[in-house]
Motif scaffolding. Structure first.
Motif, mmCIF file in Angstrom:
data_model
loop_
_atom_site.group_PDB
_atom_site.id
_atom_site.type_symbol
_atom_site.label_atom_id
_atom_site.label_comp_id
_atom_site.label_asym_id
_atom_site.label_seq_id
_atom_site.Cartn_x
_atom_site.Cartn_y
_atom_site.Cartn_z
ATOM 1 N N ALA A 51 72.594 17.764 -5.658
ATOM 2 C CA ALA A 51 72.865 19.067 -6.268
ATOM 3 C C ALA A 51 73.764 18.941 -7.489
ATOM 4 O O ALA A 51 73.601 19.679 -8.469
ATOM 5 C CB ALA A 51 73.511 19.998 -5.230
ATOM 6 N N SER A 52 74.699 18.006 -7.462
ATOM 7 C CA SER A 52 75.597 17.807 -8.608
ATOM 8 C C SER A 52 74.819 17.386 -9.841
ATOM 9 O O SER A 52 75.071 17.869 -10.960
ATOM 10 C CB SER A 52 76.655 16.757 -8.273
ATOM 11 N N VAL A 53 73.860 16.489 -9.665
ATOM 12 C CA VAL A 53 73.045 16.033 -10.790
ATOM 13 C C VAL A 53 72.185 17.177 -11.320
ATOM 14 O O VAL A 53 72.043 17.352 -12.544
ATOM 15 C CB VAL A 53 72.168 14.841 -10.371
ATOM 16 N N VAL A 54 71.619 17.970 -10.415
ATOM 17 C CA VAL A 54 70.814 19.126 -10.843
ATOM 18 C C VAL A 54 71.673 20.093 -11.658
ATOM 19 O O VAL A 54 71.243 20.606 -12.696
ATOM 20 C CB VAL A 54 70.199 19.837 -9.622
ATOM 21 N N SER A 73 84.032 14.432 -3.888
ATOM 22 C CA SER A 73 82.693 13.835 -3.820
ATOM 23 C C SER A 73 81.886 14.142 -5.078
ATOM 24 O O SER A 73 81.078 13.320 -5.521
ATOM 25 C CB SER A 73 81.956 14.341 -2.572
ATOM 26 N N VAL A 74 82.109 15.318 -5.671
ATOM 27 C CA VAL A 74 81.428 15.660 -6.924
ATOM 28 C C VAL A 74 82.002 14.825 -8.075
ATOM 29 O O VAL A 74 81.253 14.282 -8.902
ATOM 30 C CB VAL A 74 81.565 17.159 -7.225
ATOM 31 N N TRP A 75 83.333 14.734 -8.136
ATOM 32 C CA TRP A 75 83.958 13.928 -9.191
ATOM 33 C C TRP A 75 83.545 12.463 -9.085
ATOM 34 O O TRP A 75 83.266 11.814 -10.095
ATOM 35 C CB TRP A 75 85.475 14.049 -9.104
ATOM 36 N N ALA A 76 83.518 11.937 -7.855
ATOM 37 C CA ALA A 76 83.137 10.541 -7.652
ATOM 38 C C ALA A 76 81.691 10.310 -8.069
ATOM 39 O O ALA A 76 81.349 9.260 -8.640
ATOM 40 C CB ALA A 76 83.339 10.153 -6.189
ATOM 41 N N ASN A 77 80.851 11.287 -7.779
ATOM 42 C CA ASN A 77 79.449 11.186 -8.191
ATOM 43 C C ASN A 77 79.344 11.056 -9.711
ATOM 44 O O ASN A 77 78.641 10.172 -10.231
ATOM 45 C CB ASN A 77 78.701 12.427 -7.702
ATOM 46 N N ASP A 78 80.050 11.935 -10.434
ATOM 47 C CA ASP A 78 80.018 11.891 -11.899
ATOM 48 C C ASP A 78 80.552 10.562 -12.425
ATOM 49 O O ASP A 78 79.958 9.953 -13.327
ATOM 50 C CB ASP A 78 80.855 13.038 -12.478
ATOM 51 N N ALA A 79 81.676 10.102 -11.847
ATOM 52 C CA ALA A 79 82.337 8.903 -12.363
ATOM 53 C C ALA A 79 81.491 7.658 -12.142
ATOM 54 O O ALA A 79 81.269 6.866 -13.075
ATOM 55 C CB ALA A 79 83.708 8.740 -11.705
ATOM 56 N N LEU A 80 81.013 7.458 -10.913
ATOM 57 C CA LEU A 80 80.252 6.234 -10.635
ATOM 58 C C LEU A 80 78.884 6.275 -11.292
ATOM 59 O O LEU A 80 78.362 5.223 -11.710
ATOM 60 C CB LEU A 80 80.117 6.030 -9.123
ATOM 61 N N ALA A 81 78.295 7.461 -11.421
ATOM 62 C CA ALA A 81 77.020 7.564 -12.129
ATOM 63 C C ALA A 81 77.184 7.123 -13.576
ATOM 64 O O ALA A 81 76.314 6.425 -14.130
ATOM 65 C CB ALA A 81 76.500 8.996 -12.071
ATOM 66 N N TYR A 82 78.309 7.503 -14.187
ATOM 67 C CA TYR A 82 78.563 7.100 -15.570
ATOM 68 C C TYR A 82 78.773 5.590 -15.670
ATOM 69 O O TYR A 82 78.206 4.930 -16.548
ATOM 70 C CB TYR A 82 79.789 7.833 -16.109
ATOM 71 N N VAL A 83 79.577 5.023 -14.755
ATOM 72 C CA VAL A 83 79.879 3.593 -14.807
ATOM 73 C C VAL A 83 78.614 2.769 -14.581
ATOM 74 O O VAL A 83 78.300 1.846 -15.354
ATOM 75 C CB VAL A 83 80.949 3.229 -13.758
ATOM 76 N N VAL A 84 77.876 3.080 -13.540
ATOM 77 C CA VAL A 84 76.658 2.324 -13.231
ATOM 78 C C VAL A 84 75.610 2.528 -14.319
ATOM 79 O O VAL A 84 74.955 1.581 -14.766
ATOM 80 C CB VAL A 84 76.110 2.740 -11.852
ATOM 81 N N GLY A 85 75.457 3.771 -14.758
ATOM 82 C CA GLY A 85 74.455 4.045 -15.782
ATOM 83 C C GLY A 85 74.742 3.357 -17.098
ATOM 84 O O GLY A 85 73.829 2.846 -17.758
ATOM 85 N N SER A 86 76.018 3.313 -17.504
ATOM 86 C CA SER A 86 76.373 2.685 -18.779
ATOM 87 C C SER A 86 76.235 1.173 -18.727
ATOM 88 O O SER A 86 75.990 0.535 -19.760
ATOM 89 C CB SER A 86 77.806 3.068 -19.168
ATOM 90 N N GLY A 104 75.777 7.379 -8.240
ATOM 91 C CA GLY A 104 76.506 8.603 -7.951
ATOM 92 C C GLY A 104 76.288 9.078 -6.524
ATOM 93 O O GLY A 104 77.224 9.550 -5.861
ATOM 94 N N ILE A 105 75.054 8.952 -6.023
ATOM 95 C CA ILE A 105 74.763 9.346 -4.642
ATOM 96 C C ILE A 105 75.585 8.507 -3.671
ATOM 97 O O ILE A 105 76.167 9.021 -2.706
ATOM 98 C CB ILE A 105 73.262 9.184 -4.329
#
Length: 317
Positions: free
Chosen positions: A263-266, A193-206, A229-230
Motif C-alpha cells: 500500500a505504501s508503494v501504491v 514500517s512505512v518509513w523503513a519501506n521507503d528507506a530500504l526501497a531507495y537504498v536497494v533500488g539505487s 521495501g517489502i
C-alpha cells in the motif's frame, strides 16, 4: 576567459620566478571559469550534495521528533498533529489540482480535512461517517447555489479530504485503541514500517535496481527496490510481534508488513502520478530537502490505512 588572458600569454616569457607560477595558476583558473559558472566543479558538487544532505536530514529529524513527541504524549496530541498534517496535505493536493485547471471549494474541503481526525478520536468509525455525510451535503449545496461550479470541481472537493485526511485518520484509530504506551508503540511501529519501506526501497533500488517498476510515473523506482521495501516493512512488523506489542502474532505481523509495504508503494506512485499530470516536482516546500508534506506523507496515507484494516480484521483493534 578573462581579458587579461591574451596579455598574460604575450608576457609569459618575460615572467620569472614566482610571477611565472602566478600566471600559470591564473590560466588554470580562467580555463575552469565556464565550469565554475555552471557549478560543475568537483568542490561545488560536493558542497551542494553536502548542503542538500544536511538540509534533508535536519528537516527529517525535526519531523520525526515532533511525531514521536505527539505519539507518546497521548491520543489527544496525536489527533491534533494528524489533523494539522491532514489540513496541510489537503491544501497541497488542492494546489496540485488547481494547476491542472480544477477549482475545488477549499473552504469545504479543508474544513473536512480538519474534522476527519477529530471525529475519529471522538466517535470512531461513526464519527468518520458523520463527517463524510456533512462533506457530501456541503458540496451538494455549493454545487446547487454556485453556477460556475461543475461536477469535476465537486468531485475534487470531496476526494481531496478523503485522500489526505480520511486515510490519515487511520493513525488516530490505531492510537486511540490504547491510551498508554502500547497504543503509542503500535502506532509508531506502523509509521516506522512505512518509513523503513521507503528507506530500504531507495537504498536497494539505487544500488541494485535494474528492472523499472513504473517508468512513466516514477522512473527511479525498480522492482528490486520494491522487494527490498517489502522486506523492511515485514521486519518491523515481525519485530513488534517478537516484543509482544499489542499481542501481535507472527502470522498477522507478516500479513501486516506485506499489506503496508504494498500500500505504501501504491500511495507513493499515486501522488507521483498526480504531480506528473500537472508537471510539478514537489507538492510544496514545507519540508526543506523533501518538498511538501504530501511528498513526505504519500506512502503513509495508504500504508496507515492498510495497517488499520489488518489490525481491525486481525482482532487487535
Amino acid at each position: 576567459m578573462s581579458d587579461r588572458g591574451p596579455e598574460r600569454q604575450q608576457d609569459r616569457h618575460e615572467s620569472v620566478g614566482i610571477d611565472r607560477h602566478i600566471d600559470r595558476l591564473e590560466d588554470r583558473r580562467d580555463a575552469k571559469e565556464a565550469r565554475r559558472s555552471a557549478g560543475a566543479l568537483a568542490g561545488q558538487r560536493a558542497r551542494g550534495w553536502t548542503e542538500r544532505l544536511l538540509t534533508r536530514t535536519t528537516s527529517g529529524a525535526i519531523y520525526a521528533i515532533v511525531v514521536l513527541a505527539c505519539l507518546y504524549a497521548g491520543p489527544v496530541a496525536t489527533t491534533l498533529m494528524v489533523s494539522a498534517m491532514a489540513w496541510l496535505c489537503c491544501s497541497e493536493f488542492f494546489r496540485i489540482v488547481r494547476m491542472g485547471g480544477r477549482m475545488p471549494n477549499e473552504v469545504v474541503g479543508l474544513g473536512a480535512a480538519v474534522l476527519f481526525p477529530l471525529a475519529a478520536y471522538a466517535y470512531g468509525l461513526r464519527g468518520l461517517v458523520i463527517v463524510l455525510f456533512l462533506l457530501l451535503a456541503a458540496c451538494a449545496a455549493w454545487y446547487v447555489f454556485t453556477p460556475r461550479a461543475n461536477a469535476a470541481d465537486v468531485a475534487i472537493t470531496v476526494f481531496g479530504p478523503l485522500y489526505t485526511s480520511l486515510t490519515f485518520s487511520s493513525l488516530v484509530m490505531v492510537r486511540v485503541f490504547d491510551g498508554g504506551l502500547t497504543g503509542a508503540t503500535l502506532t509508531f511501529g506502523v509509521m516506522l514500517s512505512v518509513w523503513a519501506n521507503d528507506a530500504l526501497a531507495y537504498v536497494v533500488g539505487s544500488r541494485l535496481g535494474a528492472h523499472k517498476l513504473a517508468p512513466r510515473i516514477s522512473p527511479h523506482k525498480s522492482w528490486e527496490g520494491f522487494y527490498g521495501g517489502i522486506v523492511a516493512s515485514v521486519v518491523v512488523w515481525v519485530a513488534m510481534a517478537a516484543y509482544g506489542v499489542a499481542d501481535l502474532e507472527t502470522p498477522l505481523a507478516i500479513t501486516g508488513g506485506l499489506f503496508v509495504g504494498i500500500a505504501s508503494v501504491v500511495g507513493d506512485l499515486f501522488e507521483s502520478r498526480l504531480k506528473r499530470g500537472v508537471g510539478v516536482k514537489d507538492s510544496g516546500n514545507f519540508m526543506p530537502g523533501h518538498g511538501g508534506l504530501l511528498d513526505r506523507s504519500d506512502s503513509m496515507l495508504f500504508g496507515s490505512m492498510a495497517a488499520y484494516f489488518v489490525l481491525f480484521f486481525g482482532g487487535i483493534l
